[in-house]
Design an enzyme around this catalytic site. Structure first.
Site, PDB file in Angstrom:
ATOM      1  N   LYS A  37       0.849  -1.202   0.000  1.00  0.00           N
ATOM      2  CA  LYS A  37       0.000   0.000   0.000  1.00  0.00           C
ATOM      3  C   LYS A  37       0.887   1.255   0.000  1.00  0.00           C
ATOM      4  O   LYS A  37       2.100   1.157   0.259  1.00  0.00           O
ATOM      5  CB  LYS A  37      -0.900  -0.008   1.242  1.00  0.00           C
ATOM      6  CG  LYS A  37      -0.155   0.067   2.567  1.00  0.00           C
ATOM      7  CD  LYS A  37      -1.074  -0.253   3.742  1.00  0.00           C
ATOM      8  CE  LYS A  37      -0.299  -0.257   5.049  1.00  0.00           C
ATOM      9  NZ  LYS A  37      -1.078  -0.842   6.155  1.00  0.00           N
ATOM     10  N   TYR A 263      14.606  31.300   4.108  1.00  0.00           N
ATOM     11  CA  TYR A 263      13.446  32.140   4.467  1.00  0.00           C
ATOM     12  C   TYR A 263      13.456  32.522   5.940  1.00  0.00           C
ATOM     13  O   TYR A 263      13.851  31.725   6.798  1.00  0.00           O
ATOM     14  CB  TYR A 263      12.147  31.378   4.194  1.00  0.00           C
ATOM     15  CG  TYR A 263      11.822  31.245   2.726  1.00  0.00           C
ATOM     16  CD1 TYR A 263      11.673  32.363   1.906  1.00  0.00           C
ATOM     17  CD2 TYR A 263      11.639  29.983   2.165  1.00  0.00           C
ATOM     18  CE1 TYR A 263      11.348  32.224   0.567  1.00  0.00           C
ATOM     19  CE2 TYR A 263      11.320  29.838   0.822  1.00  0.00           C
ATOM     20  CZ  TYR A 263      11.179  30.968   0.029  1.00  0.00           C
ATOM     21  OH  TYR A 263      10.863  30.834  -1.285  1.00  0.00           O
TER      22      TYR A 263
HETATM   23  C1  LIG Z   1      -0.285  -1.805   6.910  1.00  0.00           C
HETATM   24  C2  LIG Z   1      -0.829  -3.086   7.434  1.00  0.00           C
HETATM   25  C3  LIG Z   1       0.016  -4.181   7.746  1.00  0.00           C
HETATM   26  C4  LIG Z   1       1.534  -4.092   7.711  1.00  0.00           C
HETATM   27  O1  LIG Z   1       2.014  -3.658   8.945  1.00  0.00           O
HETATM   28  P1  LIG Z   1       3.600  -3.547   9.196  1.00  0.00           P
HETATM   29  O2  LIG Z   1       3.695  -3.081  10.607  1.00  0.00           O
HETATM   30  O3  LIG Z   1       4.099  -2.531   8.229  1.00  0.00           O
HETATM   31  O4  LIG Z   1       4.170  -4.886   8.962  1.00  0.00           O
HETATM   32  C5  LIG Z   1      -0.569  -5.383   8.072  1.00  0.00           C
HETATM   33  N1  LIG Z   1      -1.910  -5.504   8.151  1.00  0.00           N
HETATM   34  C6  LIG Z   1      -2.751  -4.477   7.896  1.00  0.00           C
HETATM   35  C7  LIG Z   1      -4.213  -4.693   8.009  1.00  0.00           C
HETATM   36  C8  LIG Z   1      -2.238  -3.238   7.549  1.00  0.00           C
HETATM   37  O5  LIG Z   1      -3.074  -2.214   7.315  1.00  0.00           O
END
Ligand SMILES: *Cc1c(COP(=O)(O)O)cnc(C)c1O
Length: 366
Positions: A37, A263
């Protein structure tokens, strides 16, 4: 073609190393899902998904439908879960053969009706249970009703019933996490007892994989670990950093005592100094919170601290004590420690640092 010297290099060797490390923690029968993601945690989702296809992982997951569609359009054909699917996008999701996470009766019924109206059968879906994260998912009191709906229908096939741990990285929350795991097992059994098949059972994210081997169940969901971060220093040291952010010096300013940088003139030069100008800024994900000595980069193996305020497209670093010139390489980060240092200064976690590198920065998959 974008030949910008500012580049986020994504190291496929590091990815393979990290994947191998996590695989070595799993039983051979445990399936592996990798979370890609948010542009694969800020990297390059399509390139990463291709590599994961050749590495034969079992599942991919993204947060929204759009992210999944991008992958399908480039020919990725692994099963993909949309973790936070929205009813408005269900048609689109089905069109691209993505698998929704259904987390309440509204989303479940809406998806069920769509599949029924299309005359489809056994469409794979995932059911999210809320065991204490209190983000998404069905609560225990809803399970009897849900069980009745999922039993004796063949429009939807429940590919998995899963949950998410709220504090798997935190040893002080071990008791809570064990309670979550325990509740999850009970809820899974209650929901699936009258099905004629067994949906996949999974609850572990990266820290869950490392801290709770008893909770690997049928599949684990690997996220941040894949990108090089474990749940502590020891684990992180066993992983390789995946994303290296590199740039080069655009210009060097020789400054006299009393002159100011950037700035609002927040940095006043105390003695004759040299400042290097670097072509990226807060619009690229270098937070303004790193201004005035909070952040640093590496130039010719030395730390150069940010001086003055980070601008939208540019920031400056003090190179008074570094032998360097225009065009020299600037390492913004190529090691987990630098990302962790940024995160510490910004009072956040490495996840936010790596996912903040904006899409303007060229990606180079090596
Ligand atoms: C983002 C996510 C993960 C991954 O978590 P990490 O701590 O990055 O391993 C696993 N399960 C769900 C439902 C997530 O949203």
């Amino acid at each position: 073609m974008n030949n910008s010297p500012t580049v986020l290099q994504i190291n496929s060797k590091a990815i393979r190393h990290n994947l191998q490390y996590f695989r070595s923690k799993l039983k051979t029968s445990t399936k592996l899902l990798v979370i890609i993601k948010a542009f694969a945690y800020g990297s390059d989702p399509v390139a990463v998904a291709k590599l994961l296809t050749s590495e034969k992982v079992d599942y991919l997951a993204v947060a929204d439908t759009q992210e999944g569609v991008v992958l399908r359009k480039t020919g990725i054909d692994l099963p993909i879960i949309v973790l936070h699917s929205q009813a408005e996008n269900f048609e689109w999701l089905v069109e691209h053969n993505l698998e929704p996470d259904l987390y309440n009766f509204e989303s479940f019924i809406s998806f069920y009706k769509l599949i029924k109206s299309k005359g489809l059968k056994d469409y794979p879906v995932h059911i999210k249970l809320n065991t204490g994260m209190n983000r998404l998912g069905f609560k225990p009191f809803e399970l009897d009703k849900l069980r009745q709906i999922i039993t004796n229908q063949n429009y939807l096939k429940i590919r998995s019933v899963y949950s998410h741990l709220a504090a798997s990285e935190d040893p002080e929350e071990r008791k809570f996490t064990l309670q979550q795991i325990d509740l999850y097992k009970k809820m899974y059994d209650q929901l699936t007892e009258s099905l004629t098949y067994k949906p996949l059972k999974h609850i572990s994210n990266t820290s869950g994989i490392l801290n709770y081997p008893e909770a690997h169940f049928d599949m684990v969901r690997l996220g941040i670990g894949f990108y090089g971060f474990g749940n502590n220093k020891t684990e992180t040291a066993k992983l390789k950093n995946v994303c290296n952010l590199i740039s080069k010096i655009s210009q060097i300013q020789e400054l006299e005592k009393g002159e100011t940088v950037s700035y609002n003139r927040r940095f006043v030069v105390k003695e004759k100094s040299k400042v290097a100008v670097i072509p990226l800024g807060y619009a690229d994900g270098i937070s303004r919170g790193l201004s005035n000595g909070k952040g640093y980069v590496i130039i010719n193996r030395k730390k150069a601290f940010i001086t003055g305020a980070v601008c939208m497209d540019i920031f400056m670093v003090d190179v008074s004590n570094i032998d360097c010139k225009t065009g020299d390489k600037v390492i913004i980060f190529d090691h987990q420690q630098q990302i962790l240092d940024f995160a510490k200064q910004l009072k956040t976690i490495p996840y936010e640092i790596i996912t903040s590198i904006s899409q303007r920065v060229r990606r180079d998959f090596i």
